[in-house]
Motif scaffolding. Structure first.
Motif, mmCIF file in Angstrom:
data_model
loop_
_atom_site.group_PDB
_atom_site.id
_atom_site.type_symbol
_atom_site.label_atom_id
_atom_site.label_comp_id
_atom_site.label_asym_id
_atom_site.label_seq_id
_atom_site.Cartn_x
_atom_site.Cartn_y
_atom_site.Cartn_z
ATOM 1 N N UNK A 166 40.343 40.744 41.172
ATOM 2 C CA UNK A 166 39.597 41.407 40.092
ATOM 3 C C UNK A 166 39.060 42.715 40.648
ATOM 4 N N UNK A 167 39.499 43.827 40.066
ATOM 5 C CA UNK A 167 39.134 45.143 40.580
ATOM 6 C C UNK A 167 37.827 45.663 39.985
ATOM 7 N N UNK A 168 37.313 45.012 38.975
ATOM 8 C CA UNK A 168 36.133 45.506 38.279
ATOM 9 C C UNK A 168 34.866 45.467 39.128
ATOM 10 N N UNK A 169 33.820 46.002 38.578
ATOM 11 C CA UNK A 169 32.534 46.088 39.254
ATOM 12 C C UNK A 169 31.756 44.797 39.045
ATOM 13 N N UNK A 203 34.372 46.278 46.787
ATOM 14 C CA UNK A 203 35.355 45.218 47.014
ATOM 15 C C UNK A 203 36.597 45.443 46.152
ATOM 16 N N UNK A 204 36.394 45.772 44.884
ATOM 17 C CA UNK A 204 37.523 46.030 43.990
ATOM 18 C C UNK A 204 38.328 47.238 44.428
ATOM 19 N N UNK A 205 37.643 48.280 44.881
ATOM 20 C CA UNK A 205 38.338 49.484 45.335
ATOM 21 C C UNK A 205 39.180 49.185 46.571
ATOM 22 N N UNK A 206 38.634 48.426 47.511
ATOM 23 C CA UNK A 206 39.393 48.061 48.719
ATOM 24 C C UNK A 206 40.622 47.252 48.332
ATOM 25 N N UNK A 207 40.470 46.290 47.424
ATOM 26 C CA UNK A 207 41.622 45.503 46.975
ATOM 27 C C UNK A 207 42.676 46.403 46.342
ATOM 28 N N UNK A 248 55.467 43.737 45.355
ATOM 29 C CA UNK A 248 54.209 43.497 44.654
ATOM 30 C C UNK A 248 53.113 43.296 45.698
ATOM 31 N N UNK A 249 51.863 43.508 45.325
ATOM 32 C CA UNK A 249 50.777 43.327 46.299
ATOM 33 C C UNK A 249 50.595 41.853 46.658
ATOM 34 N N UNK A 250 50.080 41.591 47.857
ATOM 35 C CA UNK A 250 49.852 40.205 48.292
ATOM 36 C C UNK A 250 48.751 39.542 47.466
ATOM 37 N N UNK A 251 47.818 40.315 46.953
ATOM 38 C CA UNK A 251 46.795 39.798 46.035
ATOM 39 C C UNK A 251 47.090 40.389 44.661
ATOM 40 N N UNK A 252 47.523 39.538 43.771
ATOM 41 C CA UNK A 252 47.905 39.982 42.426
ATOM 42 C C UNK A 252 46.670 40.444 41.657
ATOM 43 N N UNK A 253 46.740 41.622 41.023
ATOM 44 C CA UNK A 253 45.592 42.095 40.238
ATOM 45 C C UNK A 253 45.258 41.133 39.096
ATOM 46 N N UNK A 254 43.985 40.986 38.836
ATOM 47 C CA UNK A 254 43.493 40.151 37.737
ATOM 48 C C UNK A 254 42.919 41.096 36.692
ATOM 49 N N UNK A 255 43.458 41.050 35.486
ATOM 50 C CA UNK A 255 43.031 41.985 34.433
ATOM 51 C C UNK A 255 42.190 41.266 33.383
ATOM 52 N N UNK A 256 41.230 40.522 33.792
ATOM 53 C CA UNK A 256 40.384 39.755 32.864
ATOM 54 C C UNK A 256 39.088 40.511 32.609
ATOM 55 N N UNK A 257 39.152 41.541 31.795
ATOM 56 C CA UNK A 257 37.972 42.353 31.526
ATOM 57 C C UNK A 257 36.864 41.553 30.847
ATOM 58 N N UNK A 258 37.239 40.485 30.170
ATOM 59 C CA UNK A 258 36.260 39.678 29.442
ATOM 60 C C UNK A 258 35.411 38.796 30.359
ATOM 61 N N UNK A 312 15.194 48.808 45.938
ATOM 62 C CA UNK A 312 16.350 48.316 45.195
ATOM 63 C C UNK A 312 17.526 48.180 46.153
ATOM 64 N N UNK A 313 18.256 47.090 46.000
ATOM 65 C CA UNK A 313 19.382 46.807 46.880
ATOM 66 C C UNK A 313 20.616 46.467 46.050
ATOM 67 N N UNK A 314 21.779 46.722 46.608
ATOM 68 C CA UNK A 314 23.031 46.322 45.965
ATOM 69 C C UNK A 314 23.420 44.945 46.467
ATOM 70 N N UNK A 315 23.834 44.088 45.550
ATOM 71 C CA UNK A 315 24.238 42.735 45.912
ATOM 72 C C UNK A 315 25.603 42.453 45.306
ATOM 73 N N UNK A 316 26.526 41.999 46.132
ATOM 74 C CA UNK A 316 27.843 41.598 45.659
ATOM 75 C C UNK A 316 27.687 40.293 44.887
ATOM 76 N N UNK A 317 28.053 40.297 43.620
ATOM 77 C CA UNK A 317 27.882 39.112 42.790
ATOM 78 C C UNK A 317 29.136 38.283 42.625
ATOM 79 N N UNK A 318 30.221 38.643 43.321
ATOM 80 C CA UNK A 318 31.500 37.963 43.105
ATOM 81 C C UNK A 318 31.443 36.458 43.324
#
Length: 192
Positions: free
Chosen positions: A139-142, A5-9, A23-33, A122-128
């Motif tokens: 938010x581009x993070x994992x 999801x982050x990569x697509x954004x 600027x992008x239509x979805x502003x990047x969020x840099x909240x690493x915390x 084991x499965x991958x689940x989007x936790x956003x």
């Protein structure tokens, strides 16, 4: 690091700028915390996906003994599995749950494992969306979880497909955000 999801954004943002946007239509969020560990750390659930796999009683398969094949599951194939193996009175299962459960069960049957052998999926689940408040768009993070469903080969193969479906669904549900704990920690930290 990013997830799908982050990569697509990120790629959409680059494409918009390449096409002339200021600027992008979805502003990047840099909240690493946002996804920092609790302080102090606290274990709140069992993470089976990181457990060491128990002795396999001779059922480890060498990669040389396996054959790779591609299978394509479209709407017709999923509808057939649903119709033949999933009773109508049970709640709706997603296409992902049906494919994961079906492949897990079929692979286990094909490998002819000892009935007492522990098997896991084991499965991958989007936790956003599992956080309260949700992870902000941009938010581009994992933000994914990797839960494991566990059972024995005998139970997986000896029960109907709905048994595997419920295990996959339960594993997916185990992925959770911090819920209101993040808000509670902020209140505690502000009070100190």
């Amino acid at each position: 690091m990013t997830d799908g999801t982050g990569l697509v954004q990120f790629l959409n943002a680059i494409a918009e700028i390449a096409q002339g946007a200021n600027e992008p239509s979805i502003t990047p969020v840099w909240c690493r915390e946002l996804l920092s560990a609790r302080n102090p750390p606290r274990i709140t659930c069992t993470h089976r996906e990181y457990e060491e796999v128990p002795h396999t009683k001779g059922t480890i398969i060498s990669p040389n003994d396996l054959q790779e094949r591609s299978f394509f599951f479209g709407n017709a194939e999923i509808a057939t599995i649903r119709r033949r193996f999933v009773p109508h009175h049970l709640g709706p299962y997603t296409s992902f749950e049906i494919i994961a459960a079906c492949l897990w069960r079929c692979r286990t049957i094909a490998l002819q494992m000892d009935p007492n052998q522990e098997v896991r999926m084991m499965v991958l689940v989007n936790g956003r969306a599992k956080f309260n408040p949700p992870i902000p768009n941009g938010y581009y993070g994992s933000v994914f979880g990797f839960p494991a469903a566990l059972t024995t080969a005998g139970k997986l193969c000896g029960n109907p497909l709905t048994y595997a479906l419920e295990l996959v669904r339960k594993a997916k549900a185990e992925v959770s955000g911090l819920g209101n704990e993040r808000e509670e920690e902020n209140v505690v930290n502000e009070g100190n």
